[in-house]
Design a protein around this motif. Structure first.
Motif, PDB file in Angstrom:
ATOM      1  N   ALA A 156     -13.870   1.885  -9.271  1.00  0.00           N
ATOM      2  CA  ALA A 156     -13.356   0.570  -9.401  1.00  0.00           C
ATOM      3  C   ALA A 156     -12.422   0.396  -9.718  1.00  0.00           C
ATOM      4  O   ALA A 156     -11.953   1.612 -11.252  1.00  0.00           O
ATOM      5  CB  ALA A 156     -14.906   0.193  -9.742  1.00  0.00           C
ATOM      6  N   GLY A 157     -11.581  -0.430 -10.285  1.00  0.00           N
ATOM      7  CA  GLY A 157     -10.698  -0.435 -10.851  1.00  0.00           C
ATOM      8  C   GLY A 157      -9.072  -0.239 -10.361  1.00  0.00           C
ATOM      9  O   GLY A 157      -7.920  -1.175 -10.512  1.00  0.00           O
ATOM     10  N   PHE A 158      -9.033   0.650  -9.021  1.00  0.00           N
ATOM     11  CA  PHE A 158      -8.006   0.729  -8.499  1.00  0.00           C
ATOM     12  C   PHE A 158      -7.392  -0.106  -8.042  1.00  0.00           C
ATOM     13  O   PHE A 158      -6.181  -0.433  -7.782  1.00  0.00           O
ATOM     14  CB  PHE A 158      -8.531   1.514  -7.125  1.00  0.00           C
ATOM     15  N   GLY A 159      -8.723  -0.881  -6.755  1.00  0.00           N
ATOM     16  CA  GLY A 159      -7.627  -2.612  -6.876  1.00  0.00           C
ATOM     17  C   GLY A 159      -6.884  -2.614  -5.212  1.00  0.00           C
ATOM     18  O   GLY A 159      -6.882  -1.130  -4.439  1.00  0.00           O
ATOM     19  N   GLN A 160      -6.089  -2.639  -5.681  1.00  0.00           N
ATOM     20  CA  GLN A 160      -4.858  -2.399  -3.938  1.00  0.00           C
ATOM     21  C   GLN A 160      -3.761  -2.248  -4.890  1.00  0.00           C
ATOM     22  O   GLN A 160      -2.749  -3.392  -5.604  1.00  0.00           O
ATOM     23  CB  GLN A 160      -4.577  -4.382  -3.568  1.00  0.00           C
ATOM     24  N   ARG A 161      -2.879  -1.259  -3.585  1.00  0.00           N
ATOM     25  CA  ARG A 161      -2.095  -0.985  -4.076  1.00  0.00           C
ATOM     26  C   ARG A 161      -1.132  -0.836  -3.244  1.00  0.00           C
ATOM     27  O   ARG A 161      -1.356  -0.373  -2.059  1.00  0.00           O
ATOM     28  CB  ARG A 161      -2.068   0.345  -4.821  1.00  0.00           C
TER      29      ARG A 161
ATOM     30  N   ILE B 226       2.400  -8.784   3.893  1.00  0.00           N
ATOM     31  CA  ILE B 226       1.680  -8.517   2.599  1.00  0.00           C
ATOM     32  C   ILE B 226       0.234  -9.349   2.183  1.00  0.00           C
ATOM     33  O   ILE B 226      -0.405  -9.464   2.078  1.00  0.00           O
ATOM     34  CB  ILE B 226       3.064  -8.332   1.580  1.00  0.00           C
ATOM     35  N   ASP B 227       0.681 -10.843   2.228  1.00  0.00           N
ATOM     36  CA  ASP B 227      -0.173 -11.821   2.654  1.00  0.00           C
ATOM     37  C   ASP B 227      -1.366 -11.413   3.570  1.00  0.00           C
ATOM     38  O   ASP B 227      -2.796 -11.443   3.194  1.00  0.00           O
ATOM     39  CB  ASP B 227       0.071 -13.237   3.247  1.00  0.00           C
ATOM     40  N   ILE B 228      -1.154 -11.131   4.523  1.00  0.00           N
ATOM     41  CA  ILE B 228      -2.040 -11.161   5.413  1.00  0.00           C
ATOM     42  C   ILE B 228      -2.958  -9.465   5.445  1.00  0.00           C
ATOM     43  O   ILE B 228      -4.295  -9.640   4.810  1.00  0.00           O
ATOM     44  CB  ILE B 228      -1.905 -10.302   7.068  1.00  0.00           C
ATOM     45  N   ALA B 229      -2.608  -7.878   4.750  1.00  0.00           N
ATOM     46  CA  ALA B 229      -2.800  -6.907   4.032  1.00  0.00           C
ATOM     47  C   ALA B 229      -3.817  -7.034   2.614  1.00  0.00           C
ATOM     48  O   ALA B 229      -4.727  -6.976   3.132  1.00  0.00           O
ATOM     49  CB  ALA B 229      -1.989  -6.115   3.977  1.00  0.00           C
ATOM     50  N   VAL B 230      -3.255  -8.035   2.103  1.00  0.00           N
ATOM     51  CA  VAL B 230      -4.056  -8.055   0.670  1.00  0.00           C
ATOM     52  C   VAL B 230      -5.240  -9.324   1.431  1.00  0.00           C
ATOM     53  O   VAL B 230      -5.802  -8.613   0.987  1.00  0.00           O
ATOM     54  CB  VAL B 230      -2.922  -8.859  -0.055  1.00  0.00           C
TER      55      VAL B 230
ATOM     56  N   GLY C 289      -7.778  -7.258   2.017  1.00  0.00           N
ATOM     57  CA  GLY C 289      -8.565  -6.112   1.810  1.00  0.00           C
ATOM     58  C   GLY C 289      -8.077  -4.946   1.908  1.00  0.00           C
ATOM     59  O   GLY C 289      -8.587  -3.773   1.153  1.00  0.00           O
ATOM     60  N   LEU C 290      -7.177  -4.677   2.666  1.00  0.00           N
ATOM     61  CA  LEU C 290      -6.658  -3.889   2.666  1.00  0.00           C
ATOM     62  C   LEU C 290      -6.278  -2.536   0.756  1.00  0.00           C
ATOM     63  O   LEU C 290      -4.973  -2.939  -0.050  1.00  0.00           O
ATOM     64  CB  LEU C 290      -5.273  -3.276   3.177  1.00  0.00           C
ATOM     65  N   PRO C 291      -6.973  -1.559   1.013  1.00  0.00           N
ATOM     66  CA  PRO C 291      -7.023  -0.942  -0.955  1.00  0.00           C
ATOM     67  C   PRO C 291      -4.687  -0.520  -1.328  1.00  0.00           C
ATOM     68  O   PRO C 291      -4.353  -0.455  -1.961  1.00  0.00           O
ATOM     69  CB  PRO C 291      -7.485  -0.052  -0.847  1.00  0.00           C
ATOM     70  N   VAL C 292      -4.635  -0.397   0.000  1.00  0.00           N
ATOM     71  CA  VAL C 292      -3.345   0.914  -0.039  1.00  0.00           C
ATOM     72  C   VAL C 292      -2.748   0.499   1.769  1.00  0.00           C
ATOM     73  O   VAL C 292      -2.568   0.363   2.176  1.00  0.00           O
ATOM     74  CB  VAL C 292      -3.362   2.393   0.066  1.00  0.00           C
TER      75      VAL C 292
END
Length: 329
Positions: free
Chosen positions: A15-20, A261-265, A268-271
């Motif tokens: 939790a807290g890692f988010g997307q990077r 990037i919009d698609i990946a975000v 929900g892609l984490p990395v």
């Protein structure tokens, strides 16, 4: 590693890692991409440009992962420049195996053998272990991430990496099929990070590419059809129905990358794993950077991409941080 994983192998993060974002650099020798593979005749002219690139990365708050191969590790200048950044905690170093320039050089040099995973496994392993040992000795650090040159994994590569204590592989280029040139087919592999083994000792971080367009959900099926109808892919792209976007400044415009990037975000892609080849830092070594204007455009690509990710609160990460944050249980 060559077969698409099951959904249950999908990796989870704390939790807290988010997307990077993770910036990977295929740090390698200069060679003619249009010529046959050769064990000799390569150059290292671009190496001096690595210092400027590292300074640029530090200026935008990014710690790149330099995936170094044998000629780079044998370069005192490269080791000095990159090693300084690694010691200061401003960069990381990993392993990249180009078998045709890596000892022992016992195989025939050709397109088939340019994929390390196609070699007899003992030879693949011997080349890999020699390279890993040299990296550890010259950089005084243990490399924890691997990328097979040309994304060339083999059926026993996973066991080789686990035996060597490598925690992360980033050789899978999702949505790409190299089988026509004797390489692996990753067209059915997912974008999300996944565990390669049941013990969850080896994490796969695929190089990020996405489908964009109205038909992106049907992208895999259309790509299979494109093998029979080569003109189909270009037609789909021109009509904005389907486009494959890789997160690289090589052959991909900043505008295209931002759409990817919009698609990946949104998915929900984490990395988001970005990549490019270090010889592109000097004009004339790759098809993507032929002039100083092209090089300026490469740097501008990174400025725009990271500025955009910042607005989305998608922050840069490192291999060390990924290892700490991935949940193995």
């Amino acid at each position: 590693m060559l077969d698409p994983p099951s959904a249950s192998s999908r990796a989870q993060f704390a939790a807290g890692f988010g997307q990077r974002t993770l910036l990977t650099v295929d740090t390698e020798e200069d060679f003619d991409w249009n010529a046959p593979f050769s064990a000799t005749g390569y150059g290292l002219d671009h190496v001096m440009r690595l210092r400027k690139f590292q300074e640029f990365c530090e200026g935008i708050g990014v710690s790149p992962v330099y995936l170094v191969d044998w000629p780079i590790v044998m370069s005192e200048i490269a080791v000095e420049m990159l090693g300084d950044a690694v010691k200061r905690g401003k960069a990381e170093v990993g392993i990249q195996l180009h078998p045709w320039v890596n000892p022992p050089k016992t195989e025939e040099v050709n397109a088939f053998n340019s994929y390390a995973g196609n070699l007899p496994h003992e030879l693949e392993r011997d080349k890999f272990m020699r390279l890993r040992a040299e990296i550890e000795k010259r950089f005084t650090t243990t490399p924890m991430v691997y990328r097979a040159g040309r994304y060339g994994l083999g059926p026993k590569s996973a066991g080789m990496l686990k035996d060597a204590g490598v925690a992360i592989d980033t050789s899978v280029r999702s949505l790409f099929d190299y089988s026509a040139g004797h390489g692996p087919d990753y067209s059915g592999h997912p974008l999300w990070p996944y565990w390669v083994d049941q013990e969850r000792a080896l994490l796969e971080l695929p190089v990020t590419s996405v489908y964009w367009g109205m038909l992106r959900k049907q992208g895999a099926a259309i790509q299979r059809l494109s093998r029979k109808i080569p003109q189909l892919g270009g037609l789909m792209s021109r009509l904005s129905l389907l486009e494959r976007i890789a997160l690289t400044p090589e052959g991909v415009t900043a505008e295209e990358a931002l759409r990817g990037i919009d698609i990946a975000v949104d998915d929900g892609l984490p990395v988001l794993v970005l990549s490019f080849h270090s010889p592109s830092l000097e004009p004339g070594h790759t098809p993507y950077v032929r002039s100083e204007d092209d090089l300026d455009a490469l740097y501008e690509w990174f400025r725009r991409v990271y500025a955009y990710c910042d607005t989305l609160k998608v922050r840069p990460t490192t291999i060390a941080e990924i290892m700490e944050s991935v949940v193995a249980d």
